[in-house]
Design a protein around this motif. Sequence first.
Motif, mmCIF file in Angstrom:
data_model
loop_
_atom_site.group_PDB
_atom_site.id
_atom_site.type_symbol
_atom_site.label_atom_id
_atom_site.label_comp_id
_atom_site.label_asym_id
_atom_site.label_seq_id
_atom_site.Cartn_x
_atom_site.Cartn_y
_atom_site.Cartn_z
ATOM 1 N N LEU A 83 10.165 -28.775 4.723
ATOM 2 C CA LEU A 83 10.238 -30.234 4.723
ATOM 3 C C LEU A 83 8.864 -30.841 4.441
ATOM 4 C CD1 LEU A 83 12.061 -32.714 5.152
ATOM 5 C CD2 LEU A 83 11.487 -32.597 7.599
ATOM 6 N N VAL A 84 7.825 -30.235 4.962
ATOM 7 C CA VAL A 84 6.463 -30.684 4.673
ATOM 8 C C VAL A 84 6.207 -30.657 3.168
ATOM 9 C CG1 VAL A 84 4.039 -29.956 4.845
ATOM 10 C CG2 VAL A 84 5.426 -30.170 6.911
ATOM 11 N N LYS A 85 6.630 -29.588 2.513
ATOM 12 C CA LYS A 85 6.444 -29.479 1.064
ATOM 13 C C LYS A 85 7.250 -30.543 0.331
ATOM 14 C CE LYS A 85 5.500 -24.497 1.017
ATOM 15 N NZ LYS A 85 6.003 -23.147 0.611
ATOM 16 N N ARG A 86 8.473 -30.788 0.801
ATOM 17 C CA ARG A 86 9.332 -31.777 0.139
ATOM 18 C C ARG A 86 8.723 -33.175 0.242
ATOM 19 N NH1 ARG A 86 14.810 -32.433 -1.247
ATOM 20 N NH2 ARG A 86 15.257 -30.297 -0.573
ATOM 21 N N THR A 87 8.232 -33.532 1.396
ATOM 22 C CA THR A 87 7.745 -34.894 1.632
ATOM 23 C C THR A 87 6.296 -35.095 1.213
ATOM 24 O OG1 THR A 87 7.085 -34.326 3.895
ATOM 25 C CG2 THR A 87 9.320 -35.224 3.569
ATOM 26 N N VAL A 118 -3.213 -23.573 31.303
ATOM 27 C CA VAL A 118 -2.229 -24.189 30.412
ATOM 28 C C VAL A 118 -2.907 -24.705 29.145
ATOM 29 C CG1 VAL A 118 -0.515 -26.028 30.190
ATOM 30 C CG2 VAL A 118 -0.667 -24.736 32.313
ATOM 31 N N ILE A 119 -4.105 -25.243 29.275
ATOM 32 C CA ILE A 119 -4.860 -25.688 28.101
ATOM 33 C C ILE A 119 -5.017 -24.542 27.110
ATOM 34 C CG2 ILE A 119 -7.154 -26.368 27.275
ATOM 35 C CD1 ILE A 119 -7.400 -28.044 29.870
ATOM 36 N N ASP A 120 -5.468 -23.388 27.585
ATOM 37 C CA ASP A 120 -5.698 -22.242 26.707
ATOM 38 C C ASP A 120 -4.402 -21.795 26.039
ATOM 39 O OD1 ASP A 120 -8.379 -22.263 27.342
ATOM 40 O OD2 ASP A 120 -8.219 -20.696 28.867
ATOM 41 N N TYR A 121 -3.310 -21.813 26.807
ATOM 42 C CA TYR A 121 -2.014 -21.374 26.273
ATOM 43 C C TYR A 121 -1.544 -22.302 25.162
ATOM 44 C CZ TYR A 121 2.990 -20.343 26.106
ATOM 45 O OH TYR A 121 4.252 -20.039 25.683
ATOM 46 N N ILE A 122 -1.565 -23.615 25.414
ATOM 47 C CA ILE A 122 -1.077 -24.566 24.416
ATOM 48 C C ILE A 122 -1.994 -24.591 23.202
ATOM 49 C CG2 ILE A 122 -0.591 -26.995 23.956
ATOM 50 C CD1 ILE A 122 0.186 -27.295 26.891
ATOM 51 N N ALA A 123 -3.303 -24.554 23.430
ATOM 52 C CA ALA A 123 -4.248 -24.624 22.316
ATOM 53 C C ALA A 123 -4.048 -23.455 21.354
ATOM 54 C CB ALA A 123 -5.678 -24.645 22.850
ATOM 55 N N GLU A 124 -3.833 -22.271 21.890
ATOM 56 C CA GLU A 124 -3.615 -21.102 21.032
ATOM 57 C C GLU A 124 -2.345 -21.264 20.207
ATOM 58 O OE1 GLU A 124 -3.075 -16.225 21.319
ATOM 59 O OE2 GLU A 124 -3.254 -17.423 23.146
ATOM 60 N N ARG A 125 -1.267 -21.725 20.842
ATOM 61 C CA ARG A 125 -0.005 -21.901 20.123
ATOM 62 C C ARG A 125 -0.107 -23.019 19.085
ATOM 63 N NH1 ARG A 125 5.009 -20.161 22.398
ATOM 64 N NH2 ARG A 125 5.921 -22.242 22.189
ATOM 65 N N ALA A 126 -0.782 -24.120 19.426
ATOM 66 C CA ALA A 126 -0.921 -25.228 18.482
ATOM 67 C C ALA A 126 -1.713 -24.802 17.262
ATOM 68 C CB ALA A 126 -1.593 -26.416 19.168
ATOM 69 N N LYS A 127 -2.741 -24.004 17.451
ATOM 70 C CA LYS A 127 -3.530 -23.515 16.328
ATOM 71 C C LYS A 127 -2.679 -22.634 15.406
ATOM 72 C CE LYS A 127 -7.905 -21.287 15.136
ATOM 73 N NZ LYS A 127 -7.341 -20.543 13.996
ATOM 74 N N ILE A 128 -1.843 -21.782 15.997
ATOM 75 C CA ILE A 128 -0.954 -20.928 15.195
ATOM 76 C C ILE A 128 -0.021 -21.789 14.337
ATOM 77 C CG2 ILE A 128 0.996 -19.321 15.330
ATOM 78 C CD1 ILE A 128 -0.398 -18.135 17.843
ATOM 79 N N VAL A 129 0.574 -22.822 14.943
ATOM 80 C CA VAL A 129 1.501 -23.692 14.216
ATOM 81 C C VAL A 129 0.770 -24.432 13.095
ATOM 82 C CG1 VAL A 129 2.952 -25.748 14.400
ATOM 83 C CG2 VAL A 129 3.120 -23.938 16.124
ATOM 84 N N GLN A 130 -0.392 -24.989 13.397
ATOM 85 C CA GLN A 130 -1.140 -25.724 12.379
ATOM 86 C C GLN A 130 -1.515 -24.805 11.206
ATOM 87 O OE1 GLN A 130 -4.256 -29.148 12.730
ATOM 88 N NE2 GLN A 130 -5.377 -27.252 13.113
ATOM 89 N N ASP A 131 -1.960 -23.609 11.522
ATOM 90 C CA ASP A 131 -2.329 -22.668 10.456
ATOM 91 C C ASP A 131 -1.122 -22.282 9.605
ATOM 92 O OD1 ASP A 131 -4.930 -22.743 11.345
ATOM 93 O OD2 ASP A 131 -4.871 -20.791 12.359
ATOM 94 N N TYR A 132 0.034 -22.114 10.249
ATOM 95 C CA TYR A 132 1.233 -21.706 9.510
ATOM 96 C C TYR A 132 1.734 -22.836 8.612
ATOM 97 C CZ TYR A 132 6.044 -20.412 8.480
ATOM 98 O OH TYR A 132 7.216 -20.143 7.825
ATOM 99 N N ILE A 133 1.788 -24.045 9.121
ATOM 100 C CA ILE A 133 2.300 -25.163 8.328
ATOM 101 C C ILE A 133 1.299 -25.533 7.237
ATOM 102 C CG2 ILE A 133 3.094 -27.560 8.375
ATOM 103 C CD1 ILE A 133 5.018 -25.580 9.700
ATOM 104 N N GLY A 134 0.005 -25.437 7.531
ATOM 105 C CA GLY A 134 -0.999 -25.597 6.501
ATOM 106 C C GLY A 134 -1.552 -26.997 6.310
ATOM 107 N N ILE A 135 -1.197 -27.929 7.205
ATOM 108 C CA ILE A 135 -1.750 -29.283 7.179
ATOM 109 C C ILE A 135 -2.055 -29.692 8.615
ATOM 110 C CG2 ILE A 135 -0.559 -29.991 5.053
ATOM 111 C CD1 ILE A 135 1.489 -31.438 6.793
ATOM 112 N N PRO A 136 -2.803 -30.790 8.836
ATOM 113 C CA PRO A 136 -3.148 -31.194 10.196
ATOM 114 C C PRO A 136 -1.927 -31.435 11.081
ATOM 115 C CG PRO A 136 -4.553 -32.307 8.628
ATOM 116 C CD PRO A 136 -3.507 -31.597 7.816
ATOM 117 N N PHE A 137 -2.062 -31.027 12.340
ATOM 118 C CA PHE A 137 -1.007 -31.123 13.347
ATOM 119 C C PHE A 137 -1.466 -32.082 14.435
ATOM 120 C CE2 PHE A 137 1.225 -28.429 16.884
ATOM 121 C CZ PHE A 137 2.184 -29.421 17.045
ATOM 122 N N GLY A 138 -0.704 -33.146 14.639
ATOM 123 C CA GLY A 138 -1.013 -34.126 15.669
ATOM 124 C C GLY A 138 -0.141 -33.932 16.896
#
Length: 277
Positions: A83-87, A118-138
């Motif tokens: 969807l990111v690519k489409r939009t 919890v900070i460390d846990y979420i930060a690691e997962r958010a970085k993985i998602v941002q890297d996979y999608i390939g654009i900034p993650f808010g």
Amino acid sequence: MIHKIHGIGLGLRIPHFNSIFSSWPQVDFFEIISENFMVAGGAPLKNLERVLSHYPVVLHGVSLGIASADPFNWDYLKQLKDLVKRTQTPYFTDHLCWTVSNSISYHDLLPVPYTEKVIDYIAERAKIVQDYIGIPFGLENLSSYVAFKSSEMTEWEFVNQVIEKSGCSYMLDINNIYVSSVNHLFNPKDYVDSIDFSKVLQCHIAGHTRNSNGTILDTHDHPVCDEVWDLYAHAWKRSGGFATLLEWDDRIPTFEETYAEALKAKTFQKLEGVIEC
């Protein structure tokens, strides 16, 4: 460098389709609920393509559950990436919350204790998602109705550290800050004053419902109240400008009424004497 959307936008909602498609009003951008368009075809994508032919569109998800204990749903993430690519959205956003446990979705945006672990846990997962999608993650701050005894810091200290450690950005919800400040008895301007606005992709404003006991629910079914506008003006003055999105998801007025509510933001921008760059 992050390509940011500018101006004032609206959440794209079905009751407004006729007004949009008949007149193509001068809206700066629309925000879509990602999950509504993560489909193989049909009317949702046809309508989305019509919107994309006239407007920038940004993606806002409600079910990623970045703080969930369950492993990522990679089928979901692949659909999101498609969807990111489409939009061609410049960024995507979701909530700093959990939604799934033991493979069961609770269809709600559920909070976490504010701890270093919890900070460390979420930060690691958010970085993985941002890297996979390939654009900034808010990551969006929640409206909150419960507090955890195990919390070690304020909400804003927690969110700021998640953003810093993950390398992600803020999807700043001004209404949610106000809702939580009333429910948990803190000064909302302390929250706003802690934010590095260079990391804010856009902000949300919305209406809410005040219960008879004084608590507030983030219902998105009323006009924006004076206190939220005041907090918005304070944020605008500190920031130097950001994209603003009005959310209205229940008891939705006409397109004209909804957009008029969003455009009130310009009045509060001018009051603070800051011009968006």
